[in-house]
Design an enzyme around this catalytic site. Structure first.
Site, PDB file in Angstrom:
ATOM      1  N   ASP A   1       8.103 -16.051 -10.235  1.00 26.26           N
ATOM      2  CA  ASP A   1       6.943 -15.557  -9.496  1.00 26.26           C
ATOM      3  C   ASP A   1       7.341 -15.188  -8.064  1.00 26.26           C
ATOM      4  OD1 ASP A   1       4.479 -15.057  -8.360  1.00 26.26           O
ATOM      5  OD2 ASP A   1       3.504 -16.798  -9.262  1.00 26.26           O
TER       6      ASP A   1
ATOM      7  N   HIS B   1       4.733 -14.312 -12.793  1.00 30.76           N
ATOM      8  CA  HIS B   1       3.311 -14.448 -12.492  1.00 30.76           C
ATOM      9  C   HIS B   1       2.483 -13.859 -13.635  1.00 30.76           C
ATOM     10  CE1 HIS B   1       0.130 -15.037  -9.445  1.00 30.76           C
ATOM     11  NE2 HIS B   1      -0.441 -13.953  -9.981  1.00 30.76           N
TER      12      HIS B   1
END
Length: 427
Positions: A185, A216
């Site tokens: 992420d 993500h």
């Protein structure tokens, strides 16, 4: 209350829109999904930066199947009420604009107001407290709500952005907190991730998990970064924490035994299907038999499973492990191959042979209903026992695989030609 049925790109939603009135006299729209069975513990589900869109409503409906009454408040109501964005480049630009102008503190207050409203609903059982679950922006808000709102018994945040900037608030958490972090992420780079992990490790009621190799939004179906194994693992951890704090508690063993009773004893297909969720699936791993969805699975059960099993088919239980969301059953299945068994020996005419095979079933539940079955066994052992596979010179065995499961004193390593070479050697 607004009671419009909702349609979206993922199909008809099970819930409805409602209006949440605040103590200050203002109001905002929210999506409500009532728990399976009509009543259950309450959860406020916090949106991504794309609004209360089809993906968030689907998440709410999914949690409702788990037994929760879920409200998804429109947290952008002050600047862009009832906005629903997709995931095009233009949508992303608009979403980030909304995110940059969003006041997190007001967002937490909206969550507080929604929790207060949730407690007033007849469909909400708030006796053990309430939960907050969130994704992306909502993951950060779930974190803050768990830190700032005492009645939050369990807060679950998926890839929350900016949590590392508010780690000093962790000391205020009264209930349970679970944080899911994507290793790749870019919104939570390695240094920030480590800060969160280090802070979480200081508290027994806070768990932070990192999912390797995912990005993500790994838990959003149909997204570019969706990773089903990680999403399922995270969901199991989330629901387990919710079960342990706010409930509900289901007797999974009783539910599983009711299911197999209709499969093998009453041989009642409608009753079997009634123990399962609306769209279940079964996968017999070695033969790829079963079905996905109600219609395919009901067809499989009716014509290729329930009424096809030999009359002397018997299950001998060996062990059983019961978790919060699943049962793992170890057992021996025995039968005489006196009829064609599509699911186990597809296309093989009856041989009249007696068979005993060790099996393992991983049985997943969603709320009080069976969601899926993964059933494993050694097909080579079955083929040896019915005479279709000559074990001579092959590392396979027949009925001995079941016999040794019952009697561990039977000799080990009999298929290893080199086993005798190590006898008497020092260890």
């Amino acid at each position: 209350m607004i009671t419009a049925r909702v349609r979206s790109g993922v199909g008809e939603m099970a819930g409805q829109y409602i209006e949440v009135k605040t103590q200050t006299g203002t109001s905002f729209v929210a999506y409500l999904a009532v728990a399976e069975g009509g009543r259950g513990p309450g959860i406020v589900l916090c949106q991504e930066i794309f609004g209360v869109n089809a993906a968030m409503r689907a998440k709410a409906d999914f949690l409702a199947e788990e037994g929760y009454t879920v409200i998804v408040p429109d947290l952008f109501w002050r600047t862009a009420p009832r906005i629903e964005l997709g995931y095009t480049e233009q949508d992303f630009q608009k979403a980030f604009e909304l995110y940059q102008n969003f006041d997190e503190n007001l967002g937490v207050e909206d969550i507080r107001e929604t929790l207060n409203y949730l407690k007033t609903l007849a469909s909400c059982d708030a006796d053990a407290g309430l939960g907050v679950v969130g994704y992306c922006l909502g993951g950060k808000l779930a974190y803050l709500a768990g830190c700032r709102i005492p009645e939050v018994a369990c807060a679950v945040g998926y890839y929350g952005v900016g949590i590392e900037k508010a780690l000093d608030e962790l000391a205020n958490v009264k209930g349970r907190m679970v944080l899911h972090i994507a290793e790749l992420d870019k919104f939570t780079p390695p240094e920030a991730r480590q800060q969160i992990l280090d802070a979480a490790a200081q508290y027994n009621n806070v768990n932070a998990y990192v999912y390797e190799g995912v990005d993500h939004a790994f838990a959003r179906p149909n997204s570019e970064h969706y990773h089903k194994p990680s999403a399922r693992f995270a969901h199991e951890r989330s629901v387990t924490a919710l079960h342990q704090t706010i409930g509900p508690v289901y007797d999974l063993v009783a539910l599983w035994e009711e299911h197999i009773r209709h499969e093998f004893d009453t041989r009642d297909v409608p009753a079997t299907m009634a123990t399962m969720v609306a769209e279940p699936y079964v996968n017999h791993i070695p033969t790829l038999t079963g079905g996905v969805g109600y219609s395919q699975l009901a067809r499989f059960y009716q014509y290729h499973f329930v009424h096809q099993n030999p009359q002397d088919m018997k299950i001998t239980s060996i062990s059983r492990t019961v978790g919060s969301t699943q049962v793992v059953d170890e057992f021996i299945m025995s039968f005489t191959h006196d009829s064609e068994i599509d699911w186990l020996l597809p296309g093989v005419t009856p041989t009249g042979k007696y068979v005993e095979i060790p099996m393992l079933g991983v049985i997943q539940f969603r709320g009080p209903k069976l969601c899926h079955e993964h059933i494993y066994w050694d097909q080579a052992s079955v083929l040896v026992q019915i005479g279709l596979l000559n074990p001579q010179g092959l590392p396979v065995a027949g009925i001995e695989t079941a016999q040794k499961l019952l009697d561990e004193e039977m000799p080990s390593n009999t298929l290893m030609p080199s086993w005798s070479s190590s006898e008497g050697k020092s260890i």
